[in-house]
Design a protein around this motif. Structure first.
Motif, PDB file in Angstrom:
ATOM      1  N   LEU A  16       0.824  -1.214   0.000  1.00 42.51           N
ATOM      2  CA  LEU A  16       0.000   0.000   0.000  1.00 42.51           C
ATOM      3  C   LEU A  16       0.852   1.255   0.000  1.00 42.51           C
ATOM      4  O   LEU A  16       0.519   2.244  -0.662  1.00 42.51           O
ATOM      5  CB  LEU A  16      -0.939   0.011   1.203  1.00 42.51           C
ATOM      6  N   ASP A  17       1.946   1.220   0.733  1.00 40.89           N
ATOM      7  CA  ASP A  17       2.831   2.383   0.794  1.00 40.89           C
ATOM      8  C   ASP A  17       3.530   2.610  -0.545  1.00 40.89           C
ATOM      9  O   ASP A  17       3.648   3.750  -0.999  1.00 40.89           O
ATOM     10  CB  ASP A  17       3.855   2.202   1.907  1.00 40.89           C
ATOM     11  N   SER A  22      -4.765   3.434  -0.496  1.00 36.60           N
ATOM     12  CA  SER A  22      -5.375   3.123   0.794  1.00 36.60           C
ATOM     13  C   SER A  22      -6.767   2.573   0.540  1.00 36.60           C
ATOM     14  O   SER A  22      -7.324   2.723  -0.532  1.00 36.60           O
ATOM     15  CB  SER A  22      -5.431   4.351   1.693  1.00 36.60           C
ATOM     16  N   ASP A  28      -5.353   2.216   6.198  1.00 32.68           N
ATOM     17  CA  ASP A  28      -4.252   2.698   5.379  1.00 32.68           C
ATOM     18  C   ASP A  28      -2.958   2.047   5.856  1.00 32.68           C
ATOM     19  O   ASP A  28      -2.983   1.113   6.656  1.00 32.68           O
ATOM     20  CB  ASP A  28      -4.166   4.226   5.417  1.00 32.68           C
TER      21      ASP A  28
END
Length: 60
Positions: A16-17, A22, A28
């Motif tokens: 996700l990063d 998100s 998130d």
């Protein structure tokens, strides 16, 4: 088992990063990071290790 779950959660947080994505405002990268750290802490505390045999045999 909790360590494996933590590794999967950390992997999802990393993806996700890297993707800059998100799943809304609640889920998130930071939330997944904290969930992974919680699983690691529980693993290190011994939660989920299973029942241990507390009885022992007497020697004669």
């Amino acid at each position: 088992m909790l360590a494996i779950i933590a590794a999967v959660i950390f992997g999802l947080a990393l993806l996700l990063d890297l993707a800059n994505a998100s799943f809304g405002t609640v889920l998130d990268g930071g939330t997944l990071l904290l969930a992974g750290l919680l699983c690691v802490a529980l693993h290190l505390a011994g939660v989920g290790a299973g029942a241990r045999n507390l009885s022992f045999r007497r020697r004669r």
